[in-house]
Scaffold this motif. Structure first.
Motif, short mmCIF file in Angstrom:
data_model
loop_
_atom_site.label_atom_id
_atom_site.label_comp_id
_atom_site.label_asym_id
_atom_site.label_seq_id
_atom_site.Cartn_x
_atom_site.Cartn_y
_atom_site.Cartn_z
N ARG A 53 24.45 64.40 86.58
CA ARG A 53 23.32 64.44 87.52
C ARG A 53 23.76 64.12 88.94
NH1 ARG A 53 18.69 61.86 83.58
NH2 ARG A 53 18.81 63.56 82.10
N VAL B 285 18.97 73.40 86.97
CA VAL B 285 17.97 72.38 86.64
C VAL B 285 18.13 71.94 85.18
CG1 VAL B 285 15.49 71.97 86.36
CG2 VAL B 285 16.34 73.13 88.40
N TYR C 102 21.73 70.05 84.93
CA TYR C 102 22.10 68.95 85.83
C TYR C 102 20.93 68.05 86.24
CZ TYR C 102 26.43 71.55 86.30
OH TYR C 102 27.60 72.20 86.04
N SER C 103 19.71 68.59 86.27
CA SER C 103 18.58 67.77 86.69
C SER C 103 17.37 68.07 85.81
CB SER C 103 18.22 68.07 88.15
OG SER C 103 19.20 67.62 89.00
N GLU D 62 15.07 66.35 84.80
CA GLU D 62 13.80 65.71 85.21
C GLU D 62 13.19 66.40 86.43
OE1 GLU D 62 16.82 63.95 87.86
OE2 GLU D 62 16.76 64.62 85.79
N ILE E 35 13.51 68.08 90.54
CA ILE E 35 13.86 67.55 91.87
C ILE E 35 12.58 67.43 92.69
CG2 ILE E 35 15.10 68.06 94.03
CD1 ILE E 35 17.14 69.59 92.31
N TRP F 171 10.98 70.03 95.52
CA TRP F 171 11.73 71.26 95.18
C TRP F 171 11.33 72.49 96.00
CZ3 TRP F 171 8.72 75.22 93.48
CH2 TRP F 171 7.47 74.90 92.96
N ASP G 99 20.67 66.57 97.52
CA ASP G 99 20.84 65.17 97.13
C ASP G 99 19.75 64.29 97.73
OD1 ASP G 99 22.52 64.00 95.38
OD2 ASP G 99 23.87 63.16 96.91
N ARG H 210 16.36 64.57 96.14
CA ARG H 210 16.22 63.84 94.87
C ARG H 210 15.89 62.37 95.11
NH1 ARG H 210 20.86 65.29 90.67
NH2 ARG H 210 22.13 64.15 92.17
#
Lengths: 198, 224
Positions: free
Chosen positions: B52, B120, B123-124, B126, B128, B131, B186, B189
């Motif tokens: 992440r 997504v 790596y993410s 949950e 962003i 977004w 970054d 987030r």
């Protein structure tokens, strides 16, 4: 320097043929006249515009057509698309483009990709383009290359069409005799100079 | 001005038609880009915390590397005789640059939009926060890379080692774009402000487009 002491004036409605051995500078001469090349020495005026004025030549380029010895077609596009993508032909729409392709014998090949068409068919597309937007200066480099005997008549026919519209035509060809009847003059390019053919 | 845009529209249409037939972006570049995103977490032993943390950087690095390929391939497509034809059709060199950049931008946007869900998911998961801003960043990155790729492709046209030189021209100037895109993602987030990085992307895009339009004519002349 491949061309030197070269003096050439082509009047409106003239069809001039230029002959010369390979490497004599025929293609360079046509590229100079097309304004794609600028003269490194001397001067050239095309359609009244000084070829050294690179900003001014942008305004007259659309009045010049050059058919080179390699057909200018995008390989992935169809034959019809190769005409319709050009900004000066797009406003014509599909009807006139289909008609022009029919005139050059490609009515049934309009949707064929250019890279799947023969050299002769690709050449015909170039003549269809010219017929859709008759230029004031038509430059034909090895115009008969890739054309069969029947299709070679297209070269003369198109040249005459431009001539009748008041345009000038310069033909570079090893087969000048094939359009002898249409020519105003034949010139030989020898050692960088143009001489009237004997 | 209308002539400039009309010429550019013709180039866009021609490039997109050619890409539609060749399908290199859709069938080659996008699958390889997705695979690259997939292999990174596998190579670091699926450590979720690390994944992440480095996710945005990896995503934008993949976009940059494959994006350069997309734009260089798209702008290399014109044979010399077709370039001459465009010029003699009244299309100005600046129009050709604009059209190729716009077509490259559209192709890169497709590339980014297809890869974004992969990013997504891996790596993410949950999501962003903020977004929607990513669409703005994606657009600005696409414009910048496309302009850069078109400029590099034009500069290296006709050179025998073109395919080696063009990426070397692109890489140094692409670094600020990569940095701004990564930082923006970054910061989104963590809910921090991103405006200075957005401004950097806008400045890069404008500088590249203006430079490309200014040098397009002289470059075209020097190629003849």
């Amino acid at each position: 320097m491949i061309l030197k002491d070269l003096d050439l004036v082509v009047e409106a409605s003239e069809i001039v043929a230029v002959r010369g051995p390979n490497g004599s500078g025929k293609t360079t001469l046509l590229r100079l006249i097309s304004t794609l090349l600028a003269p490194t020495r001397g001067s050239a005026h095309i359609l009244g515009v000084d070829a050294a004025d690179r900003q001014a030549v942008l305004g007259c380029r659309h009045r010049i057509a050059l058919v080179g010895h390699v057909p200018a077609l995008w390989p992935e596009l169809t034959l019809a698309e190769n005409i319709s993508v050009l900004p000066n032909l797009r406003p014509l729409g599909a009807g006139p483009i289909a008609e022009a392709l029919k005139t050059v014998g490609l009515a049934k090949a309009a949707d064929r990709r250019a890279d799947r068409a023969s050299l002769g068919m690709q050449r015909r597309v170039e003549f269809a383009r010219i017929r859709l937007n008759l230029p004031d200066v038509l430059l034909l480099d090895e115009a008969h290359a890739g054309l069969d005997a029947g299709a070679a008549a297209l070269v003369e026919d198109t040249a005459r069409l431009v001539q009748s519209n008041g345009g000038s035509v310069i033909v570079v060809s090893h087969e000048v005799a094939r359009m002898q009847g249409a020519l105003s003059r034949v010139l030989d390019l020898v050692d960088g100079r143009l001489e009237a053919a004997s | 001005m209308s002539g400039l845009l009309w010429g550019a529209m013709s180039v866009i249409r021609k490039d997109l038609l050619a890409e539609g037939r060749a399908g290199e972006v859709l069938t080659v570049t996008i699958p390889f880009g997705a695979l690259a995103l997939l292999f990174f977490p596998l190579s670091i032993n699926t450590d979720l915390a690390v994944i992440r943390q480095i996710g945005p950087g990896i995503f934008w690095a993949v976009v940059l590397l494959f994006g350069i390929l997309v734009t260089l391939r798209a702008t290399a497509a014109d044979p010399p005789q077709c370039r001459d034809l465009l010029l003699l059709s009244g299309v100005e060199p600046a129009s050709i640059f604009l059209g190729r950049t716009a077509a490259g931008t559209l192709l890169l946007l497709v590339f980014e939009l297809v890869l974004a869900p992969v990013m997504v998911v891996f790596y993410s998961p949950e999501g962003i926060a903020g977004w929607p801003w990513l669409f703005v960043v994606a657009g600005l990155v696409a414009i910048g890379l496309a302009a850069l790729g078109t400029l590099a492709a034009t500069l290296s046209t006709g050179l025998p080692s073109r395919s080696a030189i063009a990426p070397l021209l692109v890489a140094p100037l692409a670094a600020p774009i990569l940095l701004a895109a990564t930082e923006t993602t970054d910061l989104l987030r963590t809910g921090q402000g991103i405006i200075r990085w957005i401004l950097l992307l806008v400045a890069m895009d404008l500088a590249l487009i203006i430079a490309g339009m200014l040098v397009a004519g002289p470059l075209e002349e020097s190629m003849q």
